[in-house]
Design an enzyme around this catalytic site. Sequence first.
Site: not given
Length: 153
Positions: A105, A28
């Site tokens: 996302h 991430y």
Amino acid sequence: MSRATGARVLVVNGPNLNLLGRREPELYGATTLDEIETLCRTTGEEHGLLVDFRQSNHEGVLIDTVQEAGRHAHGIVINAAGYTHTSVALRDALAAAGIPIVEVHLTNIHRREAYRRTSFVSEAADAVICGAGAHGYVLALTHLSHLLENKDR
């Protein structure tokens, strides 16, 4: 002057995104949710958008937030995180909102585990941006601005 000027948009973030920067940074990245919020507010200003930025780990709170946005906002950017793949209720709230929606996302969900490749949110979204990291939010807000500018054309 942009037709999107003054448009209210909701940027909503789902569970565990409050841990960005320290949760699996190899996936991430190191950017925190606070940094993404700043990025979204700056991008919003550049496009004349008034950004309402929220995060919750609770499905019902996210649903309430989306329902509220359907009454008071002009568009939604949503990173539903884990609820992307599990929440029909959130999908239904998004579909009922009646405003443009861009799903975002940080990672490319299509290159992840098989269960992450299904998105209930996508069924209600006008566009999906994935795999661009934090920059995906910039792309999402830019595209939402475009959708709002061209809504009645």
